[in-house]
Motif scaffolding. Structure first.
Motif, mmCIF file in Angstrom:
data_model
loop_
_atom_site.group_PDB
_atom_site.id
_atom_site.type_symbol
_atom_site.label_atom_id
_atom_site.label_comp_id
_atom_site.label_asym_id
_atom_site.label_seq_id
_atom_site.Cartn_x
_atom_site.Cartn_y
_atom_site.Cartn_z
ATOM 1 N N LYS A 6 12.531 -7.079 10.503
ATOM 2 C CA LYS A 6 12.272 -8.208 9.631
ATOM 3 C C LYS A 6 13.160 -9.385 10.037
ATOM 4 N N GLU A 27 16.472 -3.321 2.135
ATOM 5 C CA GLU A 27 15.211 -3.132 2.845
ATOM 6 C C GLU A 27 15.437 -2.451 4.192
ATOM 7 N N SER A 31 6.837 -2.188 7.701
ATOM 8 C CA SER A 31 5.999 -0.996 7.636
ATOM 9 C C SER A 31 4.875 -1.045 8.668
ATOM 10 N N ASP A 40 3.779 2.383 0.710
ATOM 11 C CA ASP A 40 4.584 1.157 0.784
ATOM 12 C C ASP A 40 5.029 0.703 -0.602
ATOM 13 N N SER A 43 8.056 2.750 -1.415
ATOM 14 C CA SER A 43 9.227 2.206 -0.714
ATOM 15 C C SER A 43 9.766 0.972 -1.436
ATOM 16 N N THR A 72 8.283 6.642 5.878
ATOM 17 C CA THR A 72 8.710 5.559 4.993
ATOM 18 C C THR A 72 10.215 5.335 4.916
ATOM 19 N N ASN A 74 12.067 4.663 7.142
ATOM 20 C CA ASN A 74 12.325 3.531 8.030
ATOM 21 C C ASN A 74 12.212 2.197 7.305
ATOM 22 N N TYR A 75 11.525 2.194 6.161
ATOM 23 C CA TYR A 75 11.164 0.937 5.508
ATOM 24 C C TYR A 75 12.035 0.603 4.298
#
Length: 351
Positions: A6, A27, A31, A40, A43, A72, A74-75
């Motif tokens: 991001k 965060e 995704s 999502d 998350s 998820t 990872n997100y």
């Protein structure tokens, strides 16, 4: 697999929590799941809950197995500890992490395939061992990564996207968790952030094993008239087969309904999900009553959401094993190797 980071630049006036962090600090990566995937939304709820609790990200350990749900971590909580385990084996890693460092807030994210099929034995034993953690199952009743086969939580008689019926009885992880002795058991819907965020916060603060089953629709392959976790989809019309090489984008599915109310959620394939939120006078301290309530709701074709059971005086594995207050991972050699005399005393205690 390619991960997209991001942008580092964000609005300078984002609200801060009690320790001076904003939501962006909780965060993770961008995704790569299908647009509109309920996972999502889960998350996002985890990010909001952890930020509102004002716990530093490095105090969390996040763990997962294999599957869409297990991607998820990872997100969210990009600056926390994390481990992606073998399919169905996340509970073993979570057990080791918690026993080694009891000071961490442990979050396990799994799926209905990861926990109700190959990992069902591991799930059962992490419940009964009362590992101090929040265990979330993103439940969509299908194997999304391998193109839509039934998972073990799908209802008998439901049909796949190709019209093939499911011939087996469903496994309800909520009922299993209640029966084996989980001290905190809840069910929610990924699109109901108003309910899910408080449940996550309560689960993180609970001492012992906290389990939340989240009905999380698969917008690509959940094209069948069946429920996940003992509820039924009421099919309104046939759905066409989804091409495996393309998933059309969908809007996030949300729901807003009050205690005791019933909400019918239209699914991307034309089926309907019947949700019922617990009444305000529901007693979450009655384990047997919770099981009966779930079974009656299943007969009525409804998915009950809310805090189903909580043990206010719950215990965790460290209390059962009488471990020291200091995390085992930071003990020194003198504590870990106290000498032959101490070992002789321990051995004598078993004679």
């Amino acid at each position: 697999m390619t991960f997209v980071a991001k942008p580092e630049v964000h609005h300078p006036q984002l609200p801060l929590n009690e320790i001076g962090l904003n939501r962006r600090d909780y965060e993770g990566l961008v995704s790569t799941l299908c647009a509109g995937c309920g996972h999502d939304s889960v998350s996002a709820a985890l990010i909001q809950a952890c930020a509102e609790l004002a716990i530093p990200p490095h105090r969390f350990a996040k763990l997962s197995g294999i599957g869409c749900s297990s991607k998820t971590p990872n997100y969210f909580l990009g600056n926390s500890h994390g481990f992606n385990a073998v399919h169905g084996r996340m509970p073993s890693v979570a057990t080791g992490a918690n026993l080694a460092n009891r000071s961490l807030y442990c979050i396990g994210v799994s799926g209905d395939g990861d926990s109700a099929s190959i990992g069902i034995g591991q799930f059962a034993h992490i419940v009964r061992r009362r590992i101090n953690m929040l265990y979330i199952v993103d439940n969509n009743g299908t194997y999304g990564l391998t193109k839509g086969q039934f998972s073990a939580t799908n209802d008998k008689g439901s049909t796949s996207k190709r019209g093939v019926p499911n011939l087996y009885e469903p496994i309800d992880l909520v009922s299993m968790a209640l029966d084996i002795g989980a001290g905190f058991v809840a069910r929610s819907f990924s699109g109901d952030k108003g309910q899910l965020v408080p449940l996550i916060k309560a689960g993180l603060m609970h001492r012992g094993f906290a389990f939340i089953d989240v009905i999380s629709p698969c917008v690509a392959f959940n094209n069948h008239n069946g429920s996940t976790k003992s509820y039924e989809f009421t099919r309104s019309h046939a759905a066409s087969v989804v091409a495996a090489d393309f998933v059309s984008p969908h809007e996030e599915i949300t729901a807003d309904y009050g205690p005791g109310e019933r909400e019918v959620v239209e699914m991307p394939d034309g089926s309907r999900l019947h949700l019922r939120k617990l009444e305000e006078d529901y007693d979450p301290h009655d384990r047997a009553g919770a099981l009966t309530y779930l079974q009656q709701a299943a007969l009525d074709g409804e998915v009950v959401t809310g805090l189903l059971y909580v043990d206010s005086d719950g215990t965790d594995c460290h209390e059962i094993l009488d471990t020291v207050d200091t995390p085992l991972s930071v003990l020194g050699e003198a504590e870990l190797c106290p000498g032959q005399a101490a070992l002789d005393g321990i051995n004598a205690g078993f004679r």
